[in-house]
Design a protein around this motif. Structure first.
Motif, PDB file in Angstrom:
ATOM      1  N   ALA A 184     -27.215 -72.360  42.589  1.00  0.00           N
ATOM      2  CA  ALA A 184     -28.456 -73.107  42.408  1.00  0.00           C
ATOM      3  C   ALA A 184     -29.432 -72.851  43.550  1.00  0.00           C
ATOM      4  N   VAL A 185     -28.928 -72.773  44.777  1.00  0.00           N
ATOM      5  CA  VAL A 185     -29.792 -72.484  45.927  1.00  0.00           C
ATOM      6  C   VAL A 185     -30.419 -71.103  45.791  1.00  0.00           C
ATOM      7  N   ALA A 186     -29.621 -70.118  45.385  1.00  0.00           N
ATOM      8  CA  ALA A 186     -30.141 -68.763  45.214  1.00  0.00           C
ATOM      9  C   ALA A 186     -31.112 -68.679  44.039  1.00  0.00           C
ATOM     10  N   LEU A 187     -30.827 -69.415  42.950  1.00  0.00           N
ATOM     11  CA  LEU A 187     -31.741 -69.416  41.806  1.00  0.00           C
ATOM     12  C   LEU A 187     -33.093 -70.009  42.175  1.00  0.00           C
ATOM     13  N   ALA A 188     -33.089 -71.029  43.011  1.00  0.00           N
ATOM     14  CA  ALA A 188     -34.343 -71.670  43.399  1.00  0.00           C
ATOM     15  C   ALA A 188     -35.284 -70.692  44.094  1.00  0.00           C
ATOM     16  N   GLU A 189     -34.744 -69.655  44.740  1.00  0.00           N
ATOM     17  CA  GLU A 189     -35.573 -68.691  45.440  1.00  0.00           C
ATOM     18  C   GLU A 189     -36.318 -67.746  44.499  1.00  0.00           C
ATOM     19  N   VAL A 190     -35.784 -67.548  43.289  1.00  0.00           N
ATOM     20  CA  VAL A 190     -36.419 -66.626  42.346  1.00  0.00           C
ATOM     21  C   VAL A 190     -37.039 -67.357  41.157  1.00  0.00           C
ATOM     22  N   TRP A 191     -36.884 -68.673  41.114  1.00  0.00           N
ATOM     23  CA  TRP A 191     -37.320 -69.451  39.954  1.00  0.00           C
ATOM     24  C   TRP A 191     -38.777 -69.854  40.122  1.00  0.00           C
ATOM     25  N   ALA A 192     -39.683 -69.137  39.491  1.00  0.00           N
ATOM     26  CA  ALA A 192     -41.106 -69.465  39.553  1.00  0.00           C
ATOM     27  C   ALA A 192     -41.389 -70.709  38.719  1.00  0.00           C
ATOM     28  N   ASN A 193     -42.360 -71.474  39.145  1.00  0.00           N
ATOM     29  CA  ASN A 193     -42.703 -72.714  38.448  1.00  0.00           C
ATOM     30  C   ASN A 193     -43.509 -72.396  37.193  1.00  0.00           C
ATOM     31  N   LEU A 194     -42.957 -72.742  36.027  1.00  0.00           N
ATOM     32  CA  LEU A 194     -43.634 -72.555  34.746  1.00  0.00           C
ATOM     33  C   LEU A 194     -43.613 -73.891  34.010  1.00  0.00           C
ATOM     34  N   PRO A 195     -44.605 -74.753  34.233  1.00  0.00           N
ATOM     35  CA  PRO A 195     -44.587 -76.077  33.592  1.00  0.00           C
ATOM     36  C   PRO A 195     -44.682 -75.974  32.080  1.00  0.00           C
ATOM     37  N   ASN A 196     -44.001 -76.883  31.415  1.00  0.00           N
ATOM     38  CA  ASN A 196     -43.991 -76.944  29.943  1.00  0.00           C
ATOM     39  C   ASN A 196     -43.492 -75.653  29.304  1.00  0.00           C
ATOM     40  N   GLU A 197     -42.540 -75.021  29.953  1.00  0.00           N
ATOM     41  CA  GLU A 197     -41.997 -73.779  29.418  1.00  0.00           C
ATOM     42  C   GLU A 197     -40.957 -74.071  28.341  1.00  0.00           C
ATOM     43  N   ARG A 198     -40.678 -73.051  27.535  1.00  0.00           N
ATOM     44  CA  ARG A 198     -39.584 -73.081  26.570  1.00  0.00           C
ATOM     45  C   ARG A 198     -38.451 -72.271  27.178  1.00  0.00           C
ATOM     46  N   LEU A 199     -37.358 -72.944  27.494  1.00  0.00           N
ATOM     47  CA  LEU A 199     -36.258 -72.360  28.264  1.00  0.00           C
ATOM     48  C   LEU A 199     -34.994 -72.285  27.421  1.00  0.00           C
ATOM     49  N   VAL A 200     -34.295 -71.162  27.524  1.00  0.00           N
ATOM     50  CA  VAL A 200     -33.012 -70.973  26.856  1.00  0.00           C
ATOM     51  C   VAL A 200     -31.977 -70.571  27.896  1.00  0.00           C
ATOM     52  N   GLY A 201     -30.843 -71.252  27.909  1.00  0.00           N
ATOM     53  CA  GLY A 201     -29.698 -70.827  28.695  1.00  0.00           C
ATOM     54  C   GLY A 201     -28.742 -70.075  27.788  1.00  0.00           C
ATOM     55  N   LEU A 202     -28.443 -68.839  28.117  1.00  0.00           N
ATOM     56  CA  LEU A 202     -27.617 -67.985  27.266  1.00  0.00           C
ATOM     57  C   LEU A 202     -26.333 -67.643  28.000  1.00  0.00           C
ATOM     58  N   ALA A 258     -25.619 -64.831  45.969  1.00  0.00           N
ATOM     59  CA  ALA A 258     -24.904 -66.094  46.190  1.00  0.00           C
ATOM     60  C   ALA A 258     -23.415 -65.812  46.234  1.00  0.00           C
ATOM     61  N   LEU A 259     -22.660 -66.835  46.605  1.00  0.00           N
ATOM     62  CA  LEU A 259     -21.198 -66.771  46.745  1.00  0.00           C
ATOM     63  C   LEU A 259     -20.787 -65.782  47.830  1.00  0.00           C
ATOM     64  N   CYS A 260     -21.271 -66.043  49.032  1.00  0.00           N
ATOM     65  CA  CYS A 260     -20.884 -65.225  50.185  1.00  0.00           C
ATOM     66  C   CYS A 260     -19.656 -65.787  50.892  1.00  0.00           C
ATOM     67  N   PHE A 261     -19.196 -66.966  50.493  1.00  0.00           N
ATOM     68  CA  PHE A 261     -17.947 -67.493  51.038  1.00  0.00           C
ATOM     69  C   PHE A 261     -16.791 -67.004  50.161  1.00  0.00           C
ATOM     70  N   PRO A 262     -15.594 -66.852  50.699  1.00  0.00           N
ATOM     71  CA  PRO A 262     -14.480 -66.294  49.922  1.00  0.00           C
ATOM     72  C   PRO A 262     -14.025 -67.248  48.824  1.00  0.00           C
TER      73      PRO A 262
END
Length: 260
Positions: A25-43, A175-179
């Motif tokens: 989630a921390v790593a995603l926040a760095e690349v997640w641009a703000n798109l208000p009222n977007e249509r989002l799909v998790g695949l 992400a996931l730099c810890f063993p």
């Protein structure tokens, strides 16, 4: 080996799974641009992050492949889950603003066909965010986590695959730099190890994250699909009946030929 929905839910309910969820989630926040009222799909299996990043979306869907299985989501409300085939999504053209892929591309029968289908359903300027196991990472070498199954990718492989399917990579993260250890002392210092690893050895991170934008200025030639899955009803005549019918046709053709 594909990750089963039962194994995925069990992993993310465990302590190491919750730590992995937070790190991604921390790593995603760095690349997640703000798109208000977007249509989002998790695949794939993106449920742990849809709650975090879909709170201001116009609508959010959770699409899960049939080979993995599906669960109802969100809890306590109308279900927005659908079981799908990732090369034929039940969506019209240009219908979605952003698609988040987690635990999917590494298990796809044909990653190129999957990304072409994602290109079709994304709106102009739409974005795809991909989380895949890192080929050089430690997590891809241990099968007690879902990141140790399927086909890992390197940055170069992802870049080539995205460009071949008319996407332009724009942002990268790791992400996931810890063993991936279940020992308490390792998990106790996971935050320090994660922060240090992302700074000094990101090339060995457990997952690679990329955001890519749909490219419109290059035409896509019309070609025959590399694969096409056909679903056959369970109760349709199969086996001996079909074989007998075919044998009868062959016998009748042979009699006609002899009579001539």
């Amino acid at each position: 080996m594909n990750s089963d929905i039962v194994d995925l839910r069990s992993f993310y309910a465990s302590l190491i799974g919750r730590l992995a969820e937070r790190a991604i989630a921390v790593a995603l926040a760095e690349v997640w641009a703000n798109l208000p009222n977007e249509r989002l799909v998790g695949l794939g299996y993106a449920l742990p992050w849809l709650d975090r990043f879909g709170y201001d979306a116009e609508r959010v869907f959770a699409f899960m492949p049939g080979t993995q299985g599906a669960v109802s989501w969100p809890p306590g409300g109308p279900s927005t889950t659908a079981m799908v085939f990732d090369e034929e999504l039940p969506l019209p053209d240009s219908a979605i603003d952003r698609i988040l892929l987690v635990h999917l591309l590494e298990h796809s029968e044909n990653p190129r066909e999957t990304l072409k289908e994602i290109w079709r359903v994304l709106a102009p300027g739409g974005r795809v965010v991909i989380v895949v196991p890192n080929r050089r990472g430690v997590w891809a070498r241990f099968e007690h986590t879902p990141f140790g199954t399927g086909r890992p990718f390197s940055r170069a492989q992802l870049t080539e695959l995205l460009r071949e399917t008319n996407f332009t990579p724009s942002s990268w993260s790791e992400a996931l730099c810890f063993p991936p250890s279940k020992r308490r002392w390792v998990m106790r210092f996971h935050h320090l190890l994660e922060r240090t690893g992302r700074r000094f050895w990101p090339i060995f991170a457990g997952v690679v994250i990329v955001e890519a934008q749909k490219r419109l200025y290059q035409g896509i030639p019309v070609t025959q699909r590399a694969s096409r899955r056909v679903f056959v009803p369970v109760l349709s005549p199969q086996g001996a009946a079909g074989a007998a019918a075919r044998q009868g046709m062959v016998s009748s053709e042979w009699r006609v030929a002899n009579s001539e």
